[in-house]
Design a protein around this motif. Structure first.
Motif, PDB file in Angstrom:
ATOM      1  N   GLN A 218       6.411  11.035  12.820  1.00 41.90           N
ATOM      2  CA  GLN A 218       7.027  10.268  11.739  1.00 41.90           C
ATOM      3  C   GLN A 218       6.324   8.922  11.581  1.00 41.90           C
ATOM      4  OE1 GLN A 218      11.413  10.173  11.371  1.00 41.90           O
ATOM      5  NE2 GLN A 218      11.231   7.963  11.253  1.00 41.90           N
ATOM      6  N   TRP A 222       4.334   7.951   8.147  1.00 41.24           N
ATOM      7  CA  TRP A 222       5.427   7.085   7.693  1.00 41.24           C
ATOM      8  C   TRP A 222       5.536   7.024   6.178  1.00 41.24           C
ATOM      9  CZ3 TRP A 222       3.896   3.199   4.471  1.00 41.24           C
ATOM     10  CH2 TRP A 222       2.561   2.817   4.511  1.00 41.24           C
ATOM     11  N   TRP A 228      10.116  12.352   6.826  1.00 44.90           N
ATOM     12  CA  TRP A 228      11.378  11.685   7.183  1.00 44.90           C
ATOM     13  C   TRP A 228      12.562  12.635   6.996  1.00 44.90           C
ATOM     14  CZ3 TRP A 228      12.195   6.470   8.734  1.00 44.90           C
ATOM     15  CH2 TRP A 228      11.021   5.726   8.844  1.00 44.90           C
TER      16      TRP A 228
END
Length: 585
Positions: A218, A222, A228
């Motif tokens: 993650q 990002w 996510w």
């Protein structure tokens, strides 16, 4: 990079769809939990050296590997070959700063994410450092009984802390189970047993390690919202899997009691770090878990078969899509070549500091000899090598004749050889841009597109700035250059024999005895830097005709002249210019 992200997004989306399908067929939660390990595989693929693996690079094994003969590459001093590698610079807006900026932003995001992880790790370390061994014998008795009930060989260390409100499991290398102080004052023995079983199931299913891996991915991705969302779904499936595992252990009769235990955590504020796995969760998560407990059913052999089949099919699907990630670029910028009649050679010594590829095809043997497979399939702007086909088109359309003299319009060019009237031979020898641009200017876009399609020329794109062959939209690979030259030589292109003969004559560079050497250079100059060098052609010998294409890519000195020098060195080393494919029989 854009294609890689697109393929990655499609694969993650496919995983979401499969997960939803698994829920619709009511597969047990443990299969949903296992399923997310495939997400890690998908996210890892762009960072693997897939081009080094023959299957993922599209290579076919079982092809004979013919090593290069020992010997130093030398340029012969006596030669009749005259090459005029003239080119003009194309001005292109440099997006390097944007790419660099995005890369810095990406690294900055990773750095920020790692700081958050380190902050969570520091917080967890502080909690563990302040925690104390559990002294309440009632807790240790229940805990040891749960460990025995689950058959754990290595149990997490049981500690109590005043910094948490519910039991949590943590620790990647050394596992811990932390409980709040005075746990027996808050919950009954049965409720504590349920909590321990839930947390120990996290440990048994390796969830702390899996959670750490998910956090790292993650952090790297990002910027990707689906990553996510995937982690959010993963957290939910992880808890559902633990709940189901606990029910499998305690039995259906205690399902309601276990559910009531979970309900006690709805109003509790959870302050766990990202590295802690607790029995509780958000209100919505607890509601989902309760709903799952209400509709819980035991896993069957049929479920195992369905889960294994789905898992296998998804793995196969990912493997089949992996070559797209290996390419990492748009399909039209690579040529899919059947390498069943190809051998691969290491010719780096001829290329010195150049990043280049070399393709040689023997008509007699019907066999390719290739250096740098990836480069041989990559498409580049043809630059002046396209003038071979521009001349053919001009002859076919009657715009020019072999002996036609086109007048110079008086526009001053950088090369004196261009500032004069031209015939087909002189225009080809001096690579006179305005001569070939005039041919194309006298044709409609539809006419040109028809010829490009009939030639099946590279990516067949002529939508960019004109001339389309000069660092514009039209691109072609070295392998395709060789294939086209072979078709040209065999009169298999949509041109009359007289036109083909005239162009072949214009390409003649050198003739010695029974050996004739034909070729055309091409140089792409962008913002005054030579970034794209070509030399393509063929050699007629006493018993064979060999077609070649050499390409150089780089930030400077990637010129057609350099490609021609390298080509000649290789052909001399192989003995081709002295008649025959010596050393490769």
């Amino acid at each position: 990079m854009l294609v890689t992200l697109l393929v990655l997004t499609l694969l993650i989306s496919a995983l979401f769809l499969v997960r939803q399908g698994m829920k619709l067929v009511r597969l047990p939660a443990i299969w949903l939990d296992r399923f997310w390990s495939l997400l890690f595989v998908v996210l890892l693929l762009p960072f693997l050296p897939l081009q080094a693996v023959p299957f993922f690079a599209g290579e076919t094994r079982g092809v004979e590997q013919r090593p290069q003969l020992p010997g130093e590459a030398q340029l012969t001093e006596a030669t009749n070959m005259t090459i005029s590698d003239f080119s003009v610079s194309v001005t292109r807006f440099d997006l390097g700063w944007l790419e660099s900026g995005l890369f810095v932003i990406w690294l900055g995001g990773i750095g920020f994410g790692l700081c958050l992880i380190l902050q969570s790790l520091f917080k967890l370390k502080t909690i563990i450092a302040k925690a104390r061994a559990v002294k309440d014998s009632r807790l240790t008795i229940v805990y040891d009984a749960c460990v025995k009930e689950l058959g754990l060989k290595k149990k997490p260390r049981l500690l109590e802390s005043d910094s948490i409100e519910s039991p949590v499991t943590c620790g990647i290398l050394r596992p811990y189970l932390l409980v709040p102080e005075g746990l027996y004052n808050l919950f009954s023995t049965d409720e504590i047993r349920y909590m321990f079983l839930h947390e120990l199931k996290h440990h048994q299913l390796h969830h702390p390690r899996i959670n750490a891996i998910a956090l790292l991915f993650q952090t790297v991705y990002w910027f990707h919202p689906l990553v996510w969302l995937a982690r959010k779904k993963m957290v939910m499936d992880r808890e559902l899997a633990c709940d189901a595992a606990v029910i499998e252990t305690i039995g259906m009769r205690e399902r309601k009691a276990y559910g009531r235990t979970l309900l006690q955590f709805i109003e509790k504020k959870q302050s766990h770090s990202s590295l802690e796995l607790g029995v509780g969760g958000t209100k919505k998560q607890i509601e989902t878990r309760i709903y799952s407990l209400i509709h819980y059913r035991s896993s069957s052999k049929k479920d195992t078969i369905k889960g294994s089949l789905i898992y296998t099919l998804v793995v196969l699907f990912i493997v089949l899509q992996t070559p797209w990630l290996a390419l990492g670029e748009a399909e039209e910028q690579r040529y899919s070549f059947d390498h069943s009649n190809a051998s691969y050679e290491e010719l780096s010594s001829f290329f010195a500091d150049h990043d280049g590829s070399f393709v040689l095809y023997s008509a007699k043997e019907n066999h390719y000899f290739i250096h740098n497979r990836a480069g041989s399939e990559q498409r580049y702007s043809p630059n002046s090598t396209f003038k071979i086909y521009s001349a053919l088109i001009g002859l076919e359309e009657g715009i020019v004749q072999p002996d036609t003299v086109l007048a110079w319009d008086g526009t001053a060019h950088d090369y004196p050889e261009w500032n004069q009237q031209q015939t087909l031979n002189s225009a080809m020898q001096y690579s006179v841009n305005w001569y070939f641009e005039k041919i194309e200017a006298d044709m409609s876009l539809n006419q040109m597109m028809t010829y490009i399609n009939e030639l099946n020329y590279g990516n067949k794109s002529i939508e960019g700035p004109t001339p389309v062959w000069l660092e514009s939209s039209l691109t072609i690979s070295p392998v395709e250059q060789v294939e086209l030259l072979h078709r040209l030589y065999r009169n298999e292109l949509p041109f009359q024999g007289e036109s083909v003969t005239a162009v072949k004559d214009a390409l003649l560079l050198e003739q010695t005895g029974e050996t004739a050497f034909y070729g055309k250079t091409g140089t792409g100059v962008v913002n005054e830097r030579a970034v794209n060098g070509w030399f393509v052609g063929f050699v007629e010998t006493a018993d064979d005709t060999l077609f070649f294409a050499t390409h150089l890519a780089g930030d400077e000195e990637a010129t057609g002249q350099s490609a021609a020098d390298i080509t000649r060195a290789i052909l001399v080393d192989k003995g081709i210019l002295t008649g025959g494919l010596e050393g490769n029989e």
